[in-house]
Design a protein around this motif. Structure first.
Motif, PDB file in Angstrom:
ATOM      1  N   LEU A   6       0.933  -1.147  -0.126  1.00 30.08           N
ATOM      2  CA  LEU A   6       0.037   0.036   0.007  1.00 30.08           C
ATOM      3  C   LEU A   6       0.908   1.188   0.006  1.00 30.08           C
ATOM      4  O   LEU A   6       2.050   1.203   0.577  1.00 30.08           O
ATOM      5  N   TYR A  29       1.898   5.071   9.279  1.00 33.55           N
ATOM      6  CA  TYR A  29       1.731   4.169   8.186  1.00 33.55           C
ATOM      7  C   TYR A  29       3.190   3.660   7.673  1.00 33.55           C
ATOM      8  O   TYR A  29       3.197   2.497   7.461  1.00 33.55           O
ATOM      9  N   ILE A  34       3.829   0.534   5.388  1.00 31.67           N
ATOM     10  CA  ILE A  34       3.072   1.239   4.140  1.00 31.67           C
ATOM     11  C   ILE A  34       4.071   2.156   3.473  1.00 31.67           C
ATOM     12  O   ILE A  34       4.910   2.947   4.369  1.00 31.67           O
ATOM     13  N   ASP A 129      -2.764   4.482  -2.949  1.00 31.05           N
ATOM     14  CA  ASP A 129      -3.761   3.827  -2.523  1.00 31.05           C
ATOM     15  C   ASP A 129      -4.801   4.848  -1.797  1.00 31.05           C
ATOM     16  O   ASP A 129      -5.889   4.977  -1.944  1.00 31.05           O
ATOM     17  N   VAL A 130      -3.924   5.823  -1.329  1.00 29.96           N
ATOM     18  CA  VAL A 130      -4.708   7.025  -0.413  1.00 29.96           C
ATOM     19  C   VAL A 130      -3.805   8.308  -1.007  1.00 29.96           C
ATOM     20  O   VAL A 130      -2.495   8.291  -1.133  1.00 29.96           O
ATOM     21  N   PHE A 296      -6.716   3.874   5.238  1.00 31.80           N
ATOM     22  CA  PHE A 296      -6.885   2.699   4.440  1.00 31.80           C
ATOM     23  C   PHE A 296      -8.049   1.791   4.736  1.00 31.80           C
ATOM     24  O   PHE A 296      -7.821   0.560   4.351  1.00 31.80           O
ATOM     25  N   ARG A 300      -7.501  -2.962   3.337  1.00 27.50           N
ATOM     26  CA  ARG A 300      -6.752  -3.965   3.874  1.00 27.50           C
ATOM     27  C   ARG A 300      -7.466  -4.719   4.984  1.00 27.50           C
ATOM     28  O   ARG A 300      -8.429  -4.734   5.221  1.00 27.50           O
TER      29      ARG A 300
END
Length: 300
Positions: A6, A29, A34, A129-130, A296, A300
């Motif tokens: 991620l 994170y 991540i 992803d973010v 997230f 996940r």
């Protein structure tokens, strides 16, 4: 669910902005494995120079300030364990209405499509992803924050096939009231310790990345309406465990310490006030319920 590592991408305007609003999530994170990517849009040349010299004052050299702030940004990234730093290198535009708004290569006067195209290249490279950036008012009206919002949203349109979750930084009204109380408390303590009369009101924007240290007894701004009502904040991320790391990342921007109110309260008080980072979820593949406690969530 995704079957690859991620990635979180934060798009900020200036060196030190990464620490105040997202230092906690970047540190948290990263600790969770991540990949974290920071994009800093401007060089910070309108910040304080050596000895606290301000823009427009004799001895203020924007190029020298920018070089100094780039080193501090790298140090902040090391503290937060940021995986990748990308700098777009636009000139700092200063506060709204400053002559720097119209300076050559200022971020504010850069065509949105140009900045968006450059950011889109990074989005395609890192496939976040973010993505986190500011709202349409840059949270408090700073031109570079507004422009960061504009190029980010335009870049996301250019890379629509990727469809990351998108968040805007915000603050609940309850937190802004606490910030205001903390500033008044600090100002009162400063007055008692110095015994001096107030000299000037606090300037800039105390909760938005470059808050000024209030002068003793000065009339302080009302911050209670900055941000959103508590029930409109979609995402509350607990970063208390990373409060000291977040503080240290902000302290890495030592040249700006005179203008960063939060550094004057110490790590414990800082963590009390800054131990939860809040966001407005704007879009993304997750249709999970809000409020949520994880950027997230659903991934996940």
């Amino acid at each position: 669910m995704v079957d690859r590592p991620l990635t979180l991408m934060a798009v900020h305007a200036h060196p030190d902005d990464e620490a105040t609003g997202t230092g906690g999530v970047l540190a948290r994170y990263a600790a969770e494995g991540i990949r974290t990517v920071l994009v800093t849009c401007t060089d910070g040349g309108c910040g304080d120079g050596p000895g606290g010299v301000k823009p427009g004052e004799p001895g203020h050299d924007p190029e020298a300030v920018a070089a100094m702030r780039l080193k501090e940004l790298a140090a902040s990234c090391e503290v937060l364990k940021i995986s990748h730093l990308e700098t777009l290198g636009y000139a700092d535009s200063g506060m709204m209405g400053w002559a720097a708004n119209d300076a050559p290569n200022s971020f504010w006067r850069t065509p949105v499509e140009e900045g968006a195209a450059r950011l889109a290249e990074l989005i395609r490279r890192y496939q976040p992803d973010v993505v986190v950036t500011y709202d349409e008012n840059g949270f408090y009206g700073h031109p570079d924050h507004i422009q960061a919002h504009r190029i980010t949203m335009a870049a996301l349109e250019l890379t629509g096939e990727l469809q990351p979750k998108v968040y805007w930084t915000t603050a609940p009204h309850s937190a802004m009231r606490r910030f205001g109380e903390a500033m008044r408390e600090f100002a009162s303590q400063s007055e008692n310790e110095s015994g001096s009369e107030p000299q000037a009101a606090a300037q800039d924007d105390p909760a938005a990345g470059q808050p000024s240290q209030p002068d003793a007894g000065a009339e302080l701004p009302d911050m209670s309406q900055i941000g959103l009502p508590d029930d409109q904040v979609t995402t509350w991320v607990d970063v208390t465990a990373f409060g000291a790391q977040k503080y240290d990342s902000l302290a890495a921007h030592a040249s700006q310490s005179e203008s960063i109110f939060f550094l004057h309260m110490g790590k414990e008080r800082f963590t009390e006030l800054m131990g939860v980072e809040t966001f407005l979820r704007v879009s993304g593949p997750s249709d999970g319920a809000v409020p949520e406690t994880d950027l997230f969530a659903g991934l996940r």
